[in-house]
Design a protein around this motif. Sequence first.
Motif, mmCIF file in Angstrom:
data_model
loop_
_atom_site.group_PDB
_atom_site.id
_atom_site.type_symbol
_atom_site.label_atom_id
_atom_site.label_comp_id
_atom_site.label_asym_id
_atom_site.label_seq_id
_atom_site.Cartn_x
_atom_site.Cartn_y
_atom_site.Cartn_z
ATOM 1 N N ARG A 8 0.839 -1.195 0.000
ATOM 2 C CA ARG A 8 0.000 0.000 0.000
ATOM 3 C C ARG A 8 0.874 1.245 0.000
ATOM 4 N N ARG A 9 0.567 2.133 -0.894
ATOM 5 C CA ARG A 9 1.335 3.368 -0.996
ATOM 6 C C ARG A 9 0.682 4.442 -0.151
ATOM 7 N N MET A 10 1.508 5.157 0.586
ATOM 8 C CA MET A 10 1.010 6.201 1.478
ATOM 9 C C MET A 10 1.511 7.548 0.995
ATOM 10 N N LYS A 11 0.709 8.550 1.149
ATOM 11 C CA LYS A 11 1.135 9.905 0.831
ATOM 12 C C LYS A 11 1.929 10.448 2.004
ATOM 13 N N ARG A 12 3.026 11.126 1.683
ATOM 14 C CA ARG A 12 3.835 11.740 2.734
ATOM 15 C C ARG A 12 3.602 13.236 2.723
ATOM 16 N N LYS A 13 3.605 13.825 3.874
ATOM 17 C CA LYS A 13 3.471 15.269 3.969
ATOM 18 C C LYS A 13 4.838 15.903 3.714
ATOM 19 N N ILE A 14 4.820 16.989 2.980
ATOM 20 C CA ILE A 14 6.052 17.717 2.707
ATOM 21 C C ILE A 14 6.261 18.715 3.827
ATOM 22 N N ALA A 15 7.457 18.674 4.379
ATOM 23 C CA ALA A 15 7.764 19.575 5.497
ATOM 24 C C ALA A 15 7.929 20.986 4.962
ATOM 25 N N ASN A 16 7.292 21.924 5.623
ATOM 26 C CA ASN A 16 7.476 23.316 5.238
ATOM 27 C C ASN A 16 8.456 23.975 6.208
ATOM 28 N N GLU A 17 8.708 25.244 6.019
ATOM 29 C CA GLU A 17 9.721 25.932 6.829
ATOM 30 C C GLU A 17 9.369 25.944 8.311
ATOM 31 N N ALA A 18 8.076 25.945 8.653
ATOM 32 C CA ALA A 18 7.685 25.975 10.068
ATOM 33 C C ALA A 18 8.062 24.670 10.770
#
Length: 115
Positions: A8-18
């Motif tokens: 199963r493929r999961m979406k990863r959150k992209i880290a922002n500057e905060a």
Amino acid sequence: MSQETAPRRMKRKIANEANMTGQQTTPMSTTTIASTIEPVNVPMPTADEVFQGALYDPRILPDYRGSYFQLRQNKLKQLNIFDTPDNDFRLVPMHETYAKLRPGTLVLAVCEAHV
């Protein structure tokens, strides 16, 4: 029968500057390619030098820039492209082709198909 399932493929959150605390943040470069192009001093052909089959320095073209174009012996050949009756059907110089042949320009061509 055993049925294998694909992982199963999961979406990863992209880290922002905060969320990037403790990491050094450097602003991205906003320079464009156009600002890094060095001007080229190549003489444009005069009206007397424009004839069918004439050879020019390819650097007269407005988009002949960048690392892909490091040609040494290549020449730009004058094509058989004529202007409108308003301009006495003169040959269109190669460096003016983009200005003369814009989207929507009617082009009449005599072609031969070979198989």
